[in-house]
Design an enzyme around this catalytic site. Structure first.
Site, PDB file in Angstrom:
ATOM      1  N   PRO A  18       0.948  -1.156  -0.028  1.00  0.00           N
ATOM      2  CA  PRO A  18      -0.316  -0.119   0.218  1.00  0.00           C
ATOM      3  C   PRO A  18       0.904   1.264   0.016  1.00  0.00           C
ATOM      4  CG  PRO A  18       0.056  -1.199   2.005  1.00  0.00           C
ATOM      5  CD  PRO A  18       0.445  -2.109   1.230  1.00  0.00           C
ATOM      6  N   MET A  19       0.983   2.358  -1.278  1.00  0.00           N
ATOM      7  CA  MET A  19       1.904   3.299  -1.383  1.00  0.00           C
ATOM      8  C   MET A  19       0.463   4.149  -1.301  1.00  0.00           C
ATOM      9  SD  MET A  19       4.837   1.984  -3.254  1.00  0.00           S
ATOM     10  CE  MET A  19       4.492   0.976  -4.151  1.00  0.00           C
ATOM     11  N   GLN A  72      -6.600  -1.164   3.038  1.00  0.00           N
ATOM     12  CA  GLN A  72      -5.384  -0.093   4.649  1.00  0.00           C
ATOM     13  C   GLN A  72      -6.015   1.060   5.317  1.00  0.00           C
ATOM     14  OE1 GLN A  72      -1.351   1.790   4.490  1.00  0.00           O
ATOM     15  NE2 GLN A  72      -0.510  -0.667   5.083  1.00  0.00           N
ATOM     16  N   CYS A 102       3.740   3.882   8.814  1.00  0.00           N
ATOM     17  CA  CYS A 102       3.915   4.948   7.350  1.00  0.00           C
ATOM     18  C   CYS A 102       5.093   5.598   8.324  1.00  0.00           C
ATOM     19  CB  CYS A 102       2.188   5.695   7.839  1.00  0.00           C
ATOM     20  SG  CYS A 102       2.810   7.093   6.172  1.00  0.00           S
ATOM     21  N   HIS A 171       8.259  -3.984   7.765  1.00  0.00           N
ATOM     22  CA  HIS A 171       9.080  -3.694   7.099  1.00  0.00           C
ATOM     23  C   HIS A 171      10.259  -3.339   7.484  1.00  0.00           C
ATOM     24  CE1 HIS A 171      11.020  -0.551   4.206  1.00  0.00           C
ATOM     25  NE2 HIS A 171      11.526  -0.428   5.312  1.00  0.00           N
ATOM     26  N   ASN A 204       9.169  -7.278   3.710  1.00  0.00           N
ATOM     27  CA  ASN A 204       8.950  -5.906   2.954  1.00  0.00           C
ATOM     28  C   ASN A 204      10.253  -5.137   3.095  1.00  0.00           C
ATOM     29  OD1 ASN A 204       7.357  -2.516   3.116  1.00  0.00           O
ATOM     30  ND2 ASN A 204       8.291  -3.951   1.337  1.00  0.00           N
ATOM     31  N   GLY A 205      11.350  -4.725   2.045  1.00  0.00           N
ATOM     32  CA  GLY A 205      11.746  -3.910   2.356  1.00  0.00           C
ATOM     33  C   GLY A 205      13.141  -4.127   1.423  1.00  0.00           C
ATOM     34  N   GLY A 228       7.168  -2.571  -2.481  1.00  0.00           N
ATOM     35  CA  GLY A 228       6.653  -1.632  -2.575  1.00  0.00           C
ATOM     36  C   GLY A 228       7.042  -0.707  -3.885  1.00  0.00           C
ATOM     37  N   ARG A 229       8.385   0.193  -3.177  1.00  0.00           N
ATOM     38  CA  ARG A 229       9.012   1.525  -4.166  1.00  0.00           C
ATOM     39  C   ARG A 229       9.298   0.737  -5.791  1.00  0.00           C
ATOM     40  NH1 ARG A 229      13.160   3.642  -0.744  1.00  0.00           N
ATOM     41  NH2 ARG A 229      13.067   2.396   0.462  1.00  0.00           N
TER      42      ARG A 229
END
Length: 339
Positions: A18-19, A72, A102, A171, A204-205, A228-229
């Protein structure tokens, strides 16, 4: 097979993170097309949802083609998050996810997102009450801790499991790190390998290449990996990773024609979804990184990022296709540690 509540995912599933301003309906659909197994919406403010803010309500729009998909939520008040979870449940997602990770200052310093890592009793109270309020699986996404001196994730994971979460995404950074340095997958692995844990653990990460995904599954035993990114401007990363996980071989780098066509489709669909001005702003973040690896691209890139016209951007993209016809990336773009 990995199970989150009644949701069944294949072995070694890949999830879209979720971003904010990234994981909207259009981008989620593209990631699903390229093989993402579970998608999450942008984070949704519980307070804004309860107040019926139109922009926030629009984030709840889901498509059956993107399932399974989770909504989310974030906030800092028990009552607001419980009510928001019920509102979200009514639009029929497959799960509800709580954002306790976040790191953005305007959220964390107000006690929401990763700010919850400074008030664990409240985090657990919110989670428990949301679990009791809805019938859907409730999952949590969080970080290792607030800072280097408070990496609480191993104990916290047990506590979250005890109050009923169906899965936990970690994360591998503290809030203090934001997105700097390397993600600490050793601690993610410590949670997964804790004999008391039985819910799925999602890592995650820094997942920005097929070989990293393979290594993280193998070294740390996580049940799933969240990208994610590394997916920004590059929804096909899910296709690349899945192929590598299944075969041990790399796919050829994306061809320039397909690359341009995908970005153009992303732009058009986003403009159709939220209007020209907002659609262009949403897509700029993807355009800023998507053509990494093209030589002598700076001038066109500046024009693409400065334009406020759909027609002009489409013309510029057509120029990219023409100028770089036959170009082959020497390596898969974005394989750096910058993600």
């Amino acid at each position: 097979m990995v199970k989150i509540g009644s949701i069944e995912l294949r072995h070694e599933p890949l999830l879209l993170a979720p971003m904010e301003d990234v994981s909207d309906l259009v981008f989620r659909s593209m990631c699903k097309e390229f093989g993402a197994d579970l998608l999450y919406t942008e984070f949704v403010s519980s307070d804004a949802l309860v107040r019926e803010i139109e922009k926030t309500q629009k984030k709840l729009t889901l498509s059956d083609t993107e399932r399974p998909v989770g909504i989310q939520l974030y906030g800092k008040e028990v009552e607001a998050l419980v009510e928001a979870a019920r509102i979200a449940e009514a639009v029929n997602p497959d799960l509800i996810d709580l954002n306790f990770g976040c790191p953005v200052k305007k959220i964390a310093m107000k006690g929401a997102g990763s700010g919850m890592l400074r008030d664990l009793p409240l985090m657990l109270k919110i989670t428990s009450e949301v679990v009791k309020a809805v019938k859907l699986p409730v999952t949590v996404k969080t970080r290792l801790g607030w800072d280097e001196d408070s990496k609480v994730i191993v104990e916290l994971a047990e506590q979250l499991q005890d109050v009923g979460v169906a899965a936990l995404t970690i994360h591998g950074r503290t809030r203090a790190q934001m997105y700097t340095g390397e993600a600490d997958w050793e601690l993610i692995g410590a949670v997964k390998n804790n004999p008391r844990m039985h819910i799925p653990i999602i890592g995650n990460g820094d997942v920005n290449s097929p070989e990293k995904a393979r290594a993280y599954f193998d070294r740390y035993g996580v049940d799933a990996i969240m990208v994610g990114r590394g997916s920004i401007g590059r929804p096909w990363i899910f296709r690349e990773i899945r192929h590598f996980l299944d075969t041990g071989a790399y796919l050829p780098p994306i061809e320039i024609d397909e690359h341009v066509d995908l970005i153009a489709r992303h732009l058009r669909n986003t403009v159709e979804w939220i209007g020209e001005r907002k659609g262009i702003l949403h897509t700029r973040r993807h355009i800023a990184v998507t053509f990494k690896g093209l030589p002598n691209f700076r001038e066109i890139k500046i024009k693409l990022l400065q334009s406020n016209s759909l027609e002009e951007i489409e013309q510029l993209l057509a120029q990219v296709k023409q100028k770089y016809a036959g170009f082959t990336y020497s390596a898969t773009p974005h394989n750096s540690d910058e993600q």
